[in-house]
Design an enzyme around this catalytic site. Sequence first.
Site, PDB file in Angstrom:
ATOM      1  CE  LYS A  13      -2.012  -0.999   4.068  1.00  0.00           C
ATOM      2  NZ  LYS A  13      -1.312  -2.195   4.157  1.00  0.00           N
ATOM      3  NE  ARG A  87      -4.965  -1.101   9.094  1.00  0.00           N
ATOM      4  CZ  ARG A  87      -3.708  -0.351   8.630  1.00  0.00           C
ATOM      5  NH1 ARG A  87      -3.797   1.184   8.166  1.00  0.00           N
ATOM      6  NH2 ARG A  87      -2.421  -0.698   9.100  1.00  0.00           N
ATOM      7  NE  ARG A 132       6.463  -0.681   9.803  1.00  0.00           N
ATOM      8  CZ  ARG A 132       5.236  -0.779   9.089  1.00  0.00           C
ATOM      9  NH1 ARG A 132       5.233  -0.033   8.010  1.00  0.00           N
ATOM     10  NH2 ARG A 132       4.266  -1.211   9.733  1.00  0.00           N
ATOM     11  NE  ARG A 143       2.089  -4.973  10.908  1.00  0.00           N
ATOM     12  CZ  ARG A 143       3.291  -5.095  10.241  1.00  0.00           C
ATOM     13  NH1 ARG A 143       4.321  -5.525  10.882  1.00  0.00           N
ATOM     14  NH2 ARG A 143       3.446  -4.322   9.270  1.00  0.00           N
TER      15      ARG A 143
HETATM   16  P1  AP5 Z   1       4.994  -1.760   1.929  1.00  0.00           P
HETATM   17  O1  AP5 Z   1       4.483  -0.563   0.753  1.00  0.00           O
HETATM   18  O2  AP5 Z   1       5.608  -1.107   3.016  1.00  0.00           O
HETATM   19  O3  AP5 Z   1       3.513  -2.449   2.365  1.00  0.00           O
HETATM   20  P2  AP5 Z   1       2.286  -1.697   3.075  1.00  0.00           P
HETATM   21  O4  AP5 Z   1       1.145  -2.359   2.447  1.00  0.00           O
HETATM   22  O5  AP5 Z   1       2.376  -0.182   3.467  1.00  0.00           O
HETATM   23  O6  AP5 Z   1       2.554  -2.576   4.617  1.00  0.00           O
HETATM   24  P3  AP5 Z   1       2.603  -1.986   5.875  1.00  0.00           P
HETATM   25  O7  AP5 Z   1       3.459  -3.134   6.838  1.00  0.00           O
HETATM   26  O8  AP5 Z   1       3.057  -0.549   6.010  1.00  0.00           O
HETATM   27  O9  AP5 Z   1       1.260  -2.017   6.086  1.00  0.00           O
HETATM   28  P4  AP5 Z   1       0.398  -2.039   7.707  1.00  0.00           P
HETATM   29  O10 AP5 Z   1      -0.872  -1.891   7.387  1.00  0.00           O
HETATM   30  O11 AP5 Z   1       0.980  -3.098   8.601  1.00  0.00           O
HETATM   31  O12 AP5 Z   1       1.275  -0.890   8.177  1.00  0.00           O
HETATM   32  P5  AP5 Z   1       0.866   0.658   8.552  1.00  0.00           P
HETATM   33  O13 AP5 Z   1       2.048   1.391   8.734  1.00  0.00           O
HETATM   34  O14 AP5 Z   1      -0.302   1.240   7.765  1.00  0.00           O
HETATM   35  O15 AP5 Z   1       5.621  -2.938   1.414  1.00  0.00           O
HETATM   36  C1  AP5 Z   1       6.427  -3.876   2.055  1.00  0.00           C
HETATM   37  C2  AP5 Z   1       7.482  -4.201   1.701  1.00  0.00           C
HETATM   38  O16 AP5 Z   1       7.130  -5.043   0.663  1.00  0.00           O
HETATM   39  C3  AP5 Z   1       8.522  -3.021   1.511  1.00  0.00           C
HETATM   40  O17 AP5 Z   1       9.815  -3.549   1.808  1.00  0.00           O
HETATM   41  C4  AP5 Z   1       8.266  -2.893  -0.029  1.00  0.00           C
HETATM   42  O18 AP5 Z   1       9.676  -2.576  -0.850  1.00  0.00           O
HETATM   43  C5  AP5 Z   1       8.075  -4.154  -0.642  1.00  0.00           C
HETATM   44  N1  AP5 Z   1       7.107  -4.311  -1.971  1.00  0.00           N
HETATM   45  C6  AP5 Z   1       6.084  -3.650  -2.064  1.00  0.00           C
HETATM   46  N2  AP5 Z   1       5.424  -3.756  -2.912  1.00  0.00           N
HETATM   47  C7  AP5 Z   1       6.388  -5.008  -3.566  1.00  0.00           C
HETATM   48  C8  AP5 Z   1       6.154  -5.724  -4.646  1.00  0.00           C
HETATM   49  N3  AP5 Z   1       5.163  -5.627  -5.745  1.00  0.00           N
HETATM   50  N4  AP5 Z   1       7.136  -6.730  -5.058  1.00  0.00           N
HETATM   51  C9  AP5 Z   1       8.103  -6.885  -4.008  1.00  0.00           C
HETATM   52  N5  AP5 Z   1       8.243  -6.254  -3.001  1.00  0.00           N
HETATM   53  C10 AP5 Z   1       7.417  -5.084  -2.764  1.00  0.00           C
HETATM   54  O19 AP5 Z   1       0.378   0.729  10.123  1.00  0.00           O
HETATM   55  C11 AP5 Z   1       1.233   0.360  11.127  1.00  0.00           C
HETATM   56  C12 AP5 Z   1       0.431   0.204  12.384  1.00  0.00           C
HETATM   57  O20 AP5 Z   1      -0.285   1.559  12.820  1.00  0.00           O
HETATM   58  C13 AP5 Z   1      -0.816  -0.682  12.363  1.00  0.00           C
HETATM   59  O21 AP5 Z   1      -0.315  -2.027  12.786  1.00  0.00           O
HETATM   60  C14 AP5 Z   1      -1.702   0.026  13.314  1.00  0.00           C
HETATM   61  O22 AP5 Z   1      -1.283  -0.518  14.636  1.00  0.00           O
HETATM   62  C15 AP5 Z   1      -1.751   1.398  13.309  1.00  0.00           C
HETATM   63  N6  AP5 Z   1      -2.465   2.023  12.351  1.00  0.00           N
HETATM   64  C16 AP5 Z   1      -2.254   2.665  11.214  1.00  0.00           C
HETATM   65  N7  AP5 Z   1      -3.615   2.960  10.682  1.00  0.00           N
HETATM   66  C17 AP5 Z   1      -4.363   2.882  11.546  1.00  0.00           C
HETATM   67  C18 AP5 Z   1      -5.787   3.071  11.383  1.00  0.00           C
HETATM   68  N8  AP5 Z   1      -6.259   3.598  10.425  1.00  0.00           N
HETATM   69  N9  AP5 Z   1      -6.641   2.428  12.668  1.00  0.00           N
HETATM   70  C19 AP5 Z   1      -6.004   1.851  13.648  1.00  0.00           C
HETATM   71  N10 AP5 Z   1      -4.453   1.702  13.677  1.00  0.00           N
HETATM   72  C20 AP5 Z   1      -3.940   1.946  12.722  1.00  0.00           C
HETATM   73 MG    MG Z   2       2.509   1.208   4.964  1.00  0.00          MG
END
Ligand code: AP5
Ligand code: MG
Length: 194
Positions: A13, A87, A132, A143
């Site tokens: 994402k 979410r 991270r 997660r």
């Molecule tokens: P990346 O682009 O980082 O993936 P992502 O979907 O953004 O994954 P996240 O881990 O950031 O999602 P998340 O939902 O767990 O965390 P968030 O930060 O939103 O890609 C991942 C890896 O793969 C990277 O190394 C990238 O280079 C690689 N990659 C990407 N695409 C690729 C491809 N096509 N091929 C190969 N490699 C690829 O949230 C963190 C925390 O915050 C949550 O756990 C929660 O506690 C809290 N939080 C955030 N938002 C909310 C909300 N709205 N409500 C409640 N809690 C929230």
């Molecule tokens: Mg992310």
Amino acid sequence: MYLIFFGPPGVGKGTQAAIVAERMGWAHISTGDMLRAHARDGSELGRKARTFMDKGMLVPDDLVIDMFIARLGEIGERGFVLDGFPRTLVQARALDSALARRGQAIDLAINITAPDDVLVERMMGRAAESGRADDTPEAIRVRLEVQKPPAGLLDHYRSAGKLRDVDGRPAVPQVTEAIMEALGVGDASRPGSR
Ligand code: AP5
Ligand code: MG
């Protein structure tokens, strides 16, 4: 355009939201990045959020909604890509009301999908690079269990005809092109293309 990117943890994402926002000149709003910045700064919100994030749990709705609404107020009329918000259905309803007050509405929600083994591999790869705090095997397990977009949330957009599924398994540029196609912009938006 006002867009949402949905998808399980690690699907890409953040990677895709950054590329699409840059290409289209839109704002990229990542609640995960905002919460991590608060945690680094040691703000009260950051301290509260961290106890949930480090375990792989969702941060409570009220904390995330207040933070998001404040950010939305800063970006004016330009388009945006939401990455990691909403979410929950409660967050989706808060988003609908906040946008309605601005005379706006979500145009499209992109649901990026990939199987768990791909997600784990990507998160473990990122852990090695960026360290991270929630890219540990235990937090990743939680997660994947509690943070996939719930069916009711996706249905909120699907029933309005606004949800498009995109296969997140291919390499980054291919996924970007599939997203641009879903947006109806295709290759035409690429700098230097016809
Ligand atoms: P990346 O682009 O980082 O993936 P992502 O979907 O953004 O994954 P996240 O881990 O950031 O999602 P998340 O939902 O767990 O965390 P968030 O930060 O939103 O890609 C991942 C890896 O793969 C990277 O190394 C990238 O280079 C690689 N990659 C990407 N695409 C690729 C491809 N096509 N091929 C190969 N490699 C690829 O949230 C963190 C925390 O915050 C949550 O756990 C929660 O506690 C809290 N939080 C955030 N938002 C909310 C909300 N709205 N409500 C409640 N809690 C929230
Ligand atoms: Mg992310």
